[in-house]
Write a protein that holds these residues in place. Sequence first.
Motif, PDB file in Angstrom:
ATOM      1  N   SER A  39      43.495  31.691 -48.912  1.00 49.07           N
ATOM      2  CA  SER A  39      43.098  31.253 -50.257  1.00 49.07           C
ATOM      3  C   SER A  39      42.992  29.726 -50.352  1.00 49.07           C
ATOM      4  O   SER A  39      42.167  29.211 -51.104  1.00 49.07           O
ATOM      5  CB  SER A  39      44.083  31.789 -51.301  1.00 49.07           C
ATOM      6  N   VAL A  40      43.812  29.023 -49.566  1.00 50.46           N
ATOM      7  CA  VAL A  40      43.686  27.558 -49.558  1.00 50.46           C
ATOM      8  C   VAL A  40      42.373  27.168 -48.879  1.00 50.46           C
ATOM      9  O   VAL A  40      41.665  26.256 -49.310  1.00 50.46           O
ATOM     10  CB  VAL A  40      44.887  26.910 -48.834  1.00 50.46           C
ATOM     11  N   ILE A  42      39.684  28.871 -48.945  1.00 57.89           N
ATOM     12  CA  ILE A  42      38.603  29.130 -49.906  1.00 57.89           C
ATOM     13  C   ILE A  42      38.362  27.880 -50.761  1.00 57.89           C
ATOM     14  O   ILE A  42      37.220  27.510 -51.044  1.00 57.89           O
ATOM     15  CB  ILE A  42      38.960  30.335 -50.810  1.00 57.89           C
ATOM     16  N   VAL A  43      39.448  27.223 -51.153  1.00 54.79           N
ATOM     17  CA  VAL A  43      39.296  26.014 -51.967  1.00 54.79           C
ATOM     18  C   VAL A  43      38.581  24.921 -51.154  1.00 54.79           C
ATOM     19  O   VAL A  43      37.763  24.176 -51.686  1.00 54.79           O
ATOM     20  CB  VAL A  43      40.662  25.509 -52.482  1.00 54.79           C
ATOM     21  N   GLU A  44      38.889  24.868 -49.866  1.00 55.59           N
ATOM     22  CA  GLU A  44      38.189  23.884 -49.021  1.00 55.59           C
ATOM     23  C   GLU A  44      36.698  24.191 -48.979  1.00 55.59           C
ATOM     24  O   GLU A  44      35.868  23.291 -49.030  1.00 55.59           O
ATOM     25  CB  GLU A  44      38.781  23.893 -47.609  1.00 55.59           C
ATOM     26  N   LEU A  46      35.005  25.788 -51.323  1.00 49.11           N
ATOM     27  CA  LEU A  46      34.463  25.464 -52.647  1.00 49.11           C
ATOM     28  C   LEU A  46      34.212  23.963 -52.782  1.00 49.11           C
ATOM     29  O   LEU A  46      33.170  23.535 -53.279  1.00 49.11           O
ATOM     30  CB  LEU A  46      35.437  25.916 -53.748  1.00 49.11           C
ATOM     31  N   THR A  47      35.179  23.188 -52.326  1.00 42.64           N
ATOM     32  CA  THR A  47      35.058  21.730 -52.418  1.00 42.64           C
ATOM     33  C   THR A  47      33.847  21.249 -51.618  1.00 42.64           C
ATOM     34  O   THR A  47      33.073  20.412 -52.070  1.00 42.64           O
ATOM     35  CB  THR A  47      36.344  21.046 -51.910  1.00 42.64           C
ATOM     36  N   GLU A  50      30.636  22.321 -53.503  1.00 40.11           N
ATOM     37  CA  GLU A  50      30.403  21.523 -54.722  1.00 40.11           C
ATOM     38  C   GLU A  50      29.917  20.117 -54.368  1.00 40.11           C
ATOM     39  O   GLU A  50      29.034  19.560 -55.031  1.00 40.11           O
ATOM     40  CB  GLU A  50      31.692  21.447 -55.551  1.00 40.11           C
ATOM     41  N   ILE A  57      31.346  24.908 -59.483  1.00 38.09           N
ATOM     42  CA  ILE A  57      31.662  26.328 -59.338  1.00 38.09           C
ATOM     43  C   ILE A  57      32.850  26.640 -60.246  1.00 38.09           C
ATOM     44  O   ILE A  57      33.944  26.087 -60.067  1.00 38.09           O
ATOM     45  CB  ILE A  57      32.000  26.680 -57.875  1.00 38.09           C
ATOM     46  N   SER A  58      32.631  27.475 -61.242  1.00 41.50           N
ATOM     47  CA  SER A  58      33.717  27.792 -62.178  1.00 41.50           C
ATOM     48  C   SER A  58      34.667  28.799 -61.541  1.00 41.50           C
ATOM     49  O   SER A  58      34.321  29.481 -60.559  1.00 41.50           O
ATOM     50  CB  SER A  58      33.141  28.367 -63.471  1.00 41.50           C
ATOM     51  N   ASP A  59      35.869  28.908 -62.112  1.00 41.55           N
ATOM     52  CA  ASP A  59      36.873  29.811 -61.548  1.00 41.55           C
ATOM     53  C   ASP A  59      36.368  31.249 -61.483  1.00 41.55           C
ATOM     54  O   ASP A  59      36.623  31.966 -60.513  1.00 41.55           O
ATOM     55  CB  ASP A  59      38.165  29.749 -62.377  1.00 41.55           C
ATOM     56  N   THR A  62      34.526  32.338 -58.410  1.00 42.31           N
ATOM     57  CA  THR A  62      35.213  32.344 -57.112  1.00 42.31           C
ATOM     58  C   THR A  62      35.597  33.771 -56.739  1.00 42.31           C
ATOM     59  O   THR A  62      36.770  34.126 -56.660  1.00 42.31           O
ATOM     60  CB  THR A  62      36.458  31.437 -57.132  1.00 42.31           C
ATOM     61  N   VAL A  63      34.595  34.594 -56.524  1.00 44.12           N
ATOM     62  CA  VAL A  63      34.808  36.012 -56.202  1.00 44.12           C
ATOM     63  C   VAL A  63      34.144  36.312 -54.860  1.00 44.12           C
ATOM     64  O   VAL A  63      33.240  35.594 -54.423  1.00 44.12           O
ATOM     65  CB  VAL A  63      34.214  36.921 -57.310  1.00 44.12           C
ATOM     66  N   ILE A  67      31.425  34.325 -52.163  1.00 43.14           N
ATOM     67  CA  ILE A  67      32.026  33.433 -51.154  1.00 43.14           C
ATOM     68  C   ILE A  67      32.452  34.149 -49.869  1.00 43.14           C
ATOM     69  O   ILE A  67      32.699  33.508 -48.863  1.00 43.14           O
ATOM     70  CB  ILE A  67      33.294  32.734 -51.748  1.00 43.14           C
TER      71      ILE A  67
END
Lengths: 89, 331
Positions: A39-40, A42-44, A46-47, A50, A57-59, A62-63, A67
């Motif tokens: 999950s961390v 995934i944030v990378e 997303l970053t 973006e 990308i809205s919360d 994030t499905v 992704i």
Amino acid sequence: MTTVEQEVRTFLAENFSLGKDISHLSSSQSLTERGFIDSVGIVEVLTFLETRYEIQISDDETVPENIDTIDNIVRFIGVKRGAPEAATQ
Amino acid sequence: MTLAPNVSPDLLRVNAEQVTEEITAFIKATVDGRMRKRGVVLGLSGGVDSTVCAALCARALGPERVLGLLMPERESSDETFELGRLAGDSAGITTIVEDITGVLDAAGCYSRRDEAIRSLIPEYAAGWRCKVSLPSVVESDQYRIFTVIAQAPDGAQRRARVSPAAYHEMISATNFKQRTRKMMEYYHADRCNYAVIGTPNRLEYDQGFFVKNGDGSADLKPIAHLYKTQVYQLAEYLGVPETIRMRPPTTDTYSLPQTQEEFYFSLPYDKMDLCLYARNNGIDAADVAQALGLNEQQIERVFRDIDSKRRATRYLHLKPQLVAEVIGGGD
């Protein structure tokens, strides 16, 4: 291979390969189910998306359908940039 | 594969008297026989797990051989302290208060964490409170990405998605709390020639909900094989005060109140227990869904979350890895 797919593959290889050769990773293979990305991670991703594609990308976006695979990311980026055909090139 | 079509919380019912006898025999044999220690020390959080462990140790060894530590810091709640004291009193054991604020301050626990939060919420300052939160697995298919929630002194809240760098900094800084508490437990253990008790239940142990060399470190873990609902059954049998049994599980790690499912687990503990049991015993998601009043898709997501946490935290359970076996290295 689209430019987006190539860039996403390069990003994944540089940040998550951890000794694995991801050139054989199928574009339809889940990035999370086999522990390739947590999950961390995934944030990378997303970053990266973006920043590279200048999108927000809205919360609730994030499905997994946006992704979880390289194919999904390419399709999602295409939609976000108003060019869904990018995913099908 | 469906092994138990009639899924219900009754699957987790145990004979509390028998389980108590098994565990107290294990504690006595381990502490007196295998480890040859004079007693045990444990941290008391005021939660049901540590209170049950204190009661079990007092039964196994006699209360005079059990030392309870109350380890408040400036962000822990008064309720934690008071219930921790009550836990010690109810088990009839001696308790010592060790305020760990000074150690945490010196280590930079608060300042490092606050700096990470400010990288996300620049207004965050002295007097603000904070916590981190995950989206519900049940309500959506959204990835479990942390959000930091900061609350100004006037009650206004700011939220921000936690970046990987800030996440790692916040978690590693707050882990000073669990590691400082464990350091204090081992100080008293060494001083008294005692063993250290770890108090995780099965949910926490299985899902890696602990800090390596923090609350994950111990000489024996007497309830790590019990689901949380089973710990509550033991608590009732052992006469743990109702105020402790009724308290919702909390992390008490951040300055804003935070439940365990907000921070880590997918569901409240009783539902989570049944899902974990089902996952361990090959029970279909559809059967669990019916028992919990959720749909099959939601349970499938919980199952995926269980598997994901097992993968992500597997290394926490590993012993230090050696190139070759070493004589005298223990088993």
